[in-house]
Every structure is written in C-alpha cells, then in structure tokens.
Scaffold this motif. Structure first.
Motif, short mmCIF file in Angstrom:
data_model
loop_
_atom_site.label_atom_id
_atom_site.label_comp_id
_atom_site.label_asym_id
_atom_site.label_seq_id
_atom_site.Cartn_x
_atom_site.Cartn_y
_atom_site.Cartn_z
N ASP A 17 17.23 -17.00 12.50
CA ASP A 17 17.81 -15.87 13.40
C ASP A 17 18.87 -15.78 12.28
N ASN A 18 19.91 -16.63 12.26
CA ASN A 18 21.35 -16.97 11.26
C ASN A 18 21.33 -18.05 10.34
N GLN A 20 22.84 -18.21 7.59
CA GLN A 20 23.79 -18.26 6.55
C GLN A 20 24.44 -20.14 7.39
N SER A 21 24.02 -19.77 8.92
CA SER A 21 24.67 -20.66 9.55
C SER A 21 23.73 -22.19 9.77
N GLU A 43 24.72 -9.23 7.46
CA GLU A 43 24.92 -10.42 7.48
C GLU A 43 23.44 -11.51 7.64
N GLU A 44 22.17 -10.27 7.01
CA GLU A 44 21.61 -11.22 7.23
C GLU A 44 21.21 -11.78 5.61
N SER A 61 16.16 -14.80 6.55
CA SER A 61 16.61 -13.75 8.32
C SER A 61 15.41 -13.60 8.55
N GLN A 122 18.17 -24.15 15.07
CA GLN A 122 16.77 -23.14 15.69
C GLN A 122 15.65 -23.49 15.32
#
Length: 138
Positions: A17-18, A20-21, A43-44, A61, A122
């Motif tokens: 989902d995120n 980058q994190s 931010e994808e 993503s 995740q």
C-alpha cells in the motif's frame, strides 16, 4: 544452451500500500539495499528493486488495472519468501531491533539449516536463514 546457475532467474514482485515506507523499513529491518526506484504520481511507486546479497525483490504500489493488492487486503497470505543470509543470528537481532513481527523464532531446522520467520508491517511473510535449496540433500 548453458545456464549460469549462480544467477537467479526468479525475481519476486511484492505489492505494498505504501511502497516507499516498505522500502525504507525493509532496508532498515532486513538489510536490503535499494537499487532503483521509479516514482509515480501521488507518492506511488511504479517499480523498485531491492537487493540482499545476490537476491533481488521488486516492489510497487497497488495497480488497480491488474487488481494487485497487499496481503492484508487479500484476506490471507498467498506465499512466503525465503532468503539466504550468512549469519541468521545477527540478521534476527537486526529485525527484532526494527520491530519486526516474529512468526517463528530463530531456530535450528530439522534439515540442518538455521533461520526464522517474520511478517513485515504490510503483511508479507519472510523466512531468513542459512539455507540454500539443494545444499543438504545433494
């Protein structure tokens, strides 16, 4: 045709989902190196590559056009990744320090390897150990 068996030809692609994190966390917790990132809009992450030793995983993503979702959105765990690390004890300590969710603690396996199982924030499942397919039965 001769095949170079020292090079892997399987490159898992994981959906976050995120993304980058996830990249940041995987580098901190598991010692991956971020090799390449293709950012998208909002931010994808369109595509990224992380390496650990000679292993490479790709992350992106979710992509609605392909119905790609994270494990926690899929309602279950479709697979687990198993990666070789030379020092499972040190790797385990690093993952613990980063707050990884340990599913199976570090242990000696019945087939001779040493490793542990962990879930990332995740929902992806990972096994890290000093096992390489075929090394104990050849």
């Amino acid at each position: 045709m001769r095949v170079d068996s020292s090079v892997s030809d399987i490159y898992p692609c994981l959906i976050y989902d995120n993304a980058q994190s996830a990249i940041d966390w995987l580098c901190q917790a598991f010692g991956f190196t971020c090799r390449f990132v293709v950012p998208g809009e909002n931010e994808e992450i369109i595509h990224s590559e992380l390496s650990l030793g000679s292993s490479v995983v790709m992350l992106s993503s979710p992509k609605k056009q392909f119905n790609w979702v994270c494990p926690h959105q899929a309602g279950g765990l479709p697979m687990m990744l198993s990666l070789y690390v030379a020092d499972p004890d040190a790797h385990y300590k690093q993952a613990l320090a980063a707050g990884a969710e340990i599913i199976q603690p570090l242990q000696d396996e019945e087939y001779g390897a040493r490793g542990y199982m962990v879930k990332d924030p995740q929902g992806h499942m990972w096994y890290f150990g000093n096992y390489r397919p075929g090394q104990y039965w050849q």
